[in-house]
Scaffold this active site. Structure first.
Site, short mmCIF file in Angstrom:
data_model
loop_
_atom_site.label_atom_id
_atom_site.label_comp_id
_atom_site.label_asym_id
_atom_site.label_seq_id
_atom_site.Cartn_x
_atom_site.Cartn_y
_atom_site.Cartn_z
N GLU A 245 0.89 -1.17 0.00
CA GLU A 245 0.00 0.00 0.00
C GLU A 245 0.92 1.21 0.00
O GLU A 245 1.48 1.56 1.04
CB GLU A 245 -0.88 0.01 1.26
CG GLU A 245 -1.82 -1.16 1.40
CD GLU A 245 -2.98 -1.08 0.43
OE1 GLU A 245 -3.14 -0.06 -0.27
OE2 GLU A 245 -3.73 -2.05 0.37
N CYS A 279 -2.54 9.36 2.55
CA CYS A 279 -2.18 8.67 1.29
C CYS A 279 -3.28 8.85 0.25
O CYS A 279 -3.01 9.03 -0.92
CB CYS A 279 -1.91 7.20 1.54
SG CYS A 279 -3.26 6.35 2.35
#
Ligand code: NDP
Length: 500
Positions: A245, A279
């Site tokens: 990720e 993010c």
């Protein structure tokens, strides 16, 4: 002469990792630094713990995970306060983050058996005399490496799903948020005191690298794209499977029929929450020509009202002091190359804070549009129509999330975005929906946490066939006769020979 310590930068003193508040420099925690041998020892201890944990079965694990969830929920204020002290995150944002994590623990615990448990699988005519059985068995010990920006949500997104699937977890929190990581592990040990099922190892990047090489059966990494590449390279040496990720540069598209107030509210929230250190944060907005000016006015009005500071504000400090240079470079470059700061600008950078900054008409090839800024900044650029917006949104190597505001075409546009996730008429909401998978494409990584895919990520599919009766059409045996083969030819033509 000793170097001046910048508040928030981790220190190592006498074998301890000292984490400090980026706002005040106050100490938030002091954790033992693990050596490579310590990391291996933690993984070795976790192996029998994983067997014991797997042996509890889905129901036993569900019970323990629900108890852990209960402890975290009951102590939510304490955890939020620690997150605030250690990372500078406003307490309100910390509460939202914990709430989201609680939902993920709850869903993973409740759904692991349904998604991963043993089940019969239908066979087709070709093997009608067999039944199929499928289950997802735990890997054993899973390594989890987490970032600092969401020190509860991100590790739990991997760890809760890995634990629900029956794995033990060795977790390396970011060096910027080790105290929060240890707190989560300590609360887990209160409800699972028997075995070290969930452990933390602390230190700098080398400890993360040691975890990659420690013999874990799978590694789940959340962090920057640059580190993700190193993690994958280290894991390649032992063919350790990885879940990555990584970073993002998410775009929002505002169509002509969008509710502009809602779009502006979401752009400001999606771009500036957690001081932009997200993010899946909105970093770029593409608004169609007809609504561009009105949209920018609303964004500036809303972002201009946000308060910045250490306590009780909308935006806290930049957690990682070195990131301030990146933010400054992006703003300076955008302005130097013809972009306009309609809010904030170069003077908005006042370490350890960065005030809200909205940049318009920023060249598409500038750093502020192409690279992850990770600060409370938004670029808003004008586009002819949604087709141009999609083209620009999709022009980067990243592909994490995205957002679309509009009515008639919004879902279709969301589907065209090259990203793992998108929210229509909101921002970031997919992160809290435990039933949906979370993850990216391209430089944003691969693999999924959350949802059914997130559970399956932490289980090895085990496929078993079982014979129920004699084969009417022997195929996989030396006992078959030429007549059997002739019949197989007939079956092949009958079953698969139709059509073009
Ligand atoms: P980093 O990549 O710098 O660090 C992530 C973790 O990896 C830290 O625990 C770090 O340890 C560790 N690490 C560093 N070097 C190595 C190595 N060689 N081998 C193994 N592990 C290592 O990211 P940040 O902590 O700065 O987090 C911000 C980034 O994370 C942003 O790019 C953001 O987009 C991304 N992110 C992605 C999310 C997603 O779900 N896709 C969610 C949240 C963030 P240490 O801190 O001790 O150096």
């Amino acid at each position: 002469m000793t170097a001046v310590h910048v508040p928030g930068t981790p220190l190592i003193e006498a074998g301890r990792l000292v984490s400090t508040s980026p706002a005040t420099g106050a100490e938030a925690g002091r954790l033992p630094v693990a050596t490579e041998a310590d990391v291996r020892a933690a993984v070795d201890r976790a192996r029998p713990a994983a067997d014991w944990w797997a042996g509890l079965g889905f129901a036993g694990r569900r019970d323990r995970l629900q108890r852990w969830r209960g402890v975290l929920a009951r102590r939510i204020e304490e955890l939020a306060e620690l997150m605030h002290t250690e990372g500078g995150k406003p307490v309100g944002d910390a509460v939202v983050e914990i709430l989201t994590a609680l939902e993920h623990i709850d869903w993973a615990a409740r759904n692991a058996r349904r998604v991963l448990g043993p089940r019969r699988v239908r066979s087709r005519l070709i093997l009608a005399e067999f039944t199929g059985h499928l289950e997802y068995q735990p890997y054993g010990v899973v390594g989890v490496i987490g970032p600092w920006n969401y020190p509860v949500f991100t590790p739990i997104g991997s760890a809760a799903y890995a634990l629900a699937a029956g794995n033990a977890v060795v977790f390396k929190p970011s060096e910027y948020t080790p105290a929060v990581g240890q707190w989560l592990v300590d609360r887990f040990a209160e409800v699972v005191p028997e075995q070290p099922v969930f452990q933390a190892v602390h230190g700098l990047g080398d400890v993360g690298a040691a975890l990659c090489r420690s013999g874990v059966a799978k590694l789940a990494f959340t962090g920057s794209t640059a580190t993700a590449k190193k993690v994958m390279a280290a894991c390649a040496e032992t063919l350790t499977p990885v879940l990555l990720e990584a970073g993002g540069k998410d775009a929002m598209i505002v169509d002509a029929d969008a509710d502009l107030d809602a779009a502006a509210e979401a752009a400001v929230w999606g771009g500036l929450t957690n001081a932009g250190q997200t993010c899946i944060g909105i970093e770029r907005v593409y608004a169609v020509d007809q609504v561009f000016d009105a949209f920018v006015d609303k964004v500036v009005a809303k972002a201009g009202r946000l308060t910045v500071g250490a306590d009780g504000t909308d935006l806290g400090p930049i957690t990682m002091p070195s990131q301030i240079d990146v933010i400054r470079r992006h703003i300076d470059d955008a302005v130097a190359r013809g972009g306009r700061a309609v809010l904030g600008g170069p003077e908005a950078v006042q370490p350890p804070y960065v005030h809200p900054t909205v940049l318009v008409d920023v060249p598409e090839d500038s750093a502020a549009v192409r690279e992850e800024t990770f600060g409370p900044t938004l670029t808003v650029n004008r586009v002819r129509d949604v087709d141009e917006a999609v083209e620009r949104a999709n022009a980067l190597p990243y592909g994490l999330g995205g957002s679309v505001f509009g009515r008639a075409r919004a879902v279709a546009v969301a589907r065209r975005m090259r990203s793992g996730m998108a929210s229509v008429n909101s921002a970031l909401t997919f992160a809290g929906m435990s039933t949906l998978p979370f993850g990216g494409t391209g430089e944003s990584g691969f693999g999924r946490i959350h949802g059914e895919d997130g559970l399956r990520e932490f289980g090895r599919p085990k496929a078993v066939t079982r014979r129920r009766a004699r084969s009417l059409l022997p195929a996989m045996t030396f006992e078959r006769t030429p007549a059997d083969v002739a019949r197989l030819v007939k079956v092949a033509k009958l079953m698969y020979g139709r059509g073009r």
